[in-house]
Design a protein around this motif. Structure first.
Motif, PDB file in Angstrom:
ATOM      1  N   UNK A  95     -10.367   2.298   1.129  1.00  0.00           N
ATOM      2  CA  UNK A  95      -9.863   1.322   1.510  1.00  0.00           C
ATOM      3  C   UNK A  95      -8.761   1.179   2.320  1.00  0.00           C
ATOM      4  N   UNK A  96      -8.322   2.193   2.538  1.00  0.00           N
ATOM      5  CA  UNK A  96      -7.417   1.809   3.493  1.00  0.00           C
ATOM      6  C   UNK A  96      -7.251   0.811   4.913  1.00  0.00           C
ATOM      7  N   UNK A  97      -8.607   1.694   5.319  1.00  0.00           N
ATOM      8  CA  UNK A  97     -10.202   1.147   6.739  1.00  0.00           C
ATOM      9  C   UNK A  97      -9.862  -0.204   6.353  1.00  0.00           C
ATOM     10  N   UNK A 153      -2.884  -5.660  -2.882  1.00  0.00           N
ATOM     11  CA  UNK A 153      -2.683  -5.567  -1.071  1.00  0.00           C
ATOM     12  C   UNK A 153      -3.745  -6.887  -0.416  1.00  0.00           C
ATOM     13  N   UNK A 154      -4.660  -6.486  -0.639  1.00  0.00           N
ATOM     14  CA  UNK A 154      -6.264  -6.610   0.205  1.00  0.00           C
ATOM     15  C   UNK A 154      -6.505  -8.104  -0.758  1.00  0.00           C
ATOM     16  N   UNK A 197      -0.066   4.746  -7.511  1.00  0.00           N
ATOM     17  CA  UNK A 197      -1.301   3.423  -8.239  1.00  0.00           C
ATOM     18  C   UNK A 197      -1.900   3.577  -7.637  1.00  0.00           C
ATOM     19  N   UNK A 198      -3.414   3.686  -7.718  1.00  0.00           N
ATOM     20  CA  UNK A 198      -4.388   3.026  -6.629  1.00  0.00           C
ATOM     21  C   UNK A 198      -4.769   1.264  -6.840  1.00  0.00           C
ATOM     22  N   UNK A 199      -4.455   0.372  -7.731  1.00  0.00           N
ATOM     23  CA  UNK A 199      -4.238  -0.696  -7.548  1.00  0.00           C
ATOM     24  C   UNK A 199      -3.528  -1.622  -7.137  1.00  0.00           C
ATOM     25  N   UNK A 254       0.552  -0.826  -0.300  1.00  0.00           N
ATOM     26  CA  UNK A 254       0.109  -0.277  -0.299  1.00  0.00           C
ATOM     27  C   UNK A 254       0.957   1.102  -0.059  1.00  0.00           C
ATOM     28  N   UNK A 255       2.064   1.657   1.181  1.00  0.00           N
ATOM     29  CA  UNK A 255       2.937   2.592   1.184  1.00  0.00           C
ATOM     30  C   UNK A 255       3.875   2.469  -0.286  1.00  0.00           C
TER      31      UNK A 255
END
Lengths: 86, 114, 166
Positions: B63-65, A64-65, A57-59, A49-50
């Motif tokens: 989304x981070x949450x 990560x999820x 890039x949001x993808x 995410x970092x």
């Protein structure tokens, strides 16, 4: 300044993954390796995410999820297998 | 610009906790203590990192949450499942252990090398 | 068909989760999310929801549930610093062991919440649940007896969870 701090955080995270790999290689048994794998995921997820933010890039958040979900399933399946055999 | 720096500091602290979790699994003497430090000292690291990233880039906050909540909900389940399985198949505990009430309750079945 | 109320309750949260994950309120996304939510709810038989889940909206339970969030966050922070200290300290001040504690919670979901809360605060890890007893691995055993351990580990959480799930 903020970018520098992010780079530092990524470097610390990378050092953490190296330590986790040490435990992954050393074992001693499969259970310890599973813990190492779990920790590896837990470090990699926020670092992904970092890096996503760093690269803009949001993808990477979705990556990560999904990575987290797959690892959770993997560790749980491994535990269940050890518990009563598939 | 200030929120960028504040967020980055949170990310840095989070990364430090993640590193400590990894250090824990290398230093601790047996599986159960590794699990204590490894899979759970990292939860705060995870949440702090996500919070910091959210401060830096508020559009991603939702989304981070979700990712942070996902970690908070699944992490205890997988570490509990792993610990129970390890105890059932008799993964040894460190000699430092002072008490094991679970062992008195159930016979430990020795199976494959897990 | 007796699962029908549970299934109907489960659709709501699942749909909300879909909307949050896609991050759009496009009509197409909403319809697709609705279809997936119904499918998942039917496949899971509405688990872990039940008509009793709606009790969470009673004012007293809802207030306790809200108050539980900051309590939990604070517990996680304190415990994380405690474990971090033990990891860094050169001599590693650990005194691990598995202790038994008792819980007053009756519902399965309540016990799940308690076990998860205990596991989430580092230093304690729920290894097994048998009936109303939880076996907990503790990184620094302060009390070896059931009463002391229960007081130390469980009672803080139980105060809230008893109202929320009781």
């Amino acid at each position: 300044m903020a970018n520098l701090l992010l780079e530092l955080a990524l470097a610390i995270g990378a050092a953490g993954t190296l330590l986790a790999v040490v435990r992954l290689v050393k074992g001693p048994r499969a259970a310890s390796r599973a813990v190492a794998l779990d920790v590896l995921t837990l470090i990699t997820m926020p670092m992904m995410a970092a890096y996503g933010l760093y690269a803009g890039r949001q993808i990477y958040l979705d990556v990560a999820l999904v990575y987290g979900i797959l690892s959770f399933l993997g560790v749980t399946a491994l535990a269940r297998y050890a518990d009563r055999g598939v | 610009m200030v929120h960028h720096i504040v967020g980055a500091v949170f990310v840095l602290i989070g990364a430090l906790f993640l590193f400590l979790g990894a250090l824990g699994i290398v230093r601790m003497p047996d599986l159960y203590n590794r699990m204590q430090t490894g899979t759970k000292a990292t939860t705060l690291g995870n949440v702090l990192t996500m919070l910091g990233l959210g401060i830096m880039h508020p559009a991603w906050l939702l989304k981070l949450t979700l990712i942070a909540l996902f970690v908070l909900f699944t992490n205890p389940i997988s570490s509990h499942a792993l610990a129970r399985a390890a105890h059932r198949v008799g993964v040894p505990m460190t000699p430092l252990t002072v008490k094991d009430t679970l062992k008195d309750k159930k016979p430990v079945v020795k199976e494959a090398e897990v | 068909m007796q699962r029908l109320p549970s299934i109907l309750i489960a659709i709501g949260p699942l749909w909300l989760l879909w909307i949050a994950l896609t991050g759009s309120t496009d009509p197409e996304e909403l319809v697709a999310g609705g279809i997936v939510a119904v499918l998942v709810a039917v496949l899971a038989g509405g688990e872990p929801f039940s008509p009793a889940s709606l009790k969470i909206f009673q004012p007293r339970r809802f207030a306790y549930a809200l108050a539980y969030i900051p309590y939990m966050i604070w517990a996680i922070i304190v415990a994380n610093f405690d474990v971090a200290r033990r990891v860094i300290a050169p001599k590693m001040p650990i005194r691990p062991g598995i202790v038994t504690v008792k819980t007053k919670l009756k519902t399965p979901v309540g016990r799940l919440a308690l076990a998860n809360s205990i596991t989430l605060t580092p230093g304690t890890l729920t290894v097994d649940i048998c009936g109303d007893e939880l076996c907990i691995h503790w990184i620094y055993v302060a009390h070896e007896d059931i009463e002391g351990a229960t007081r130390e580990i469980v009672e803080g959480f139980e105060k809230y969870l008893e109202v929320i799930f009781g």
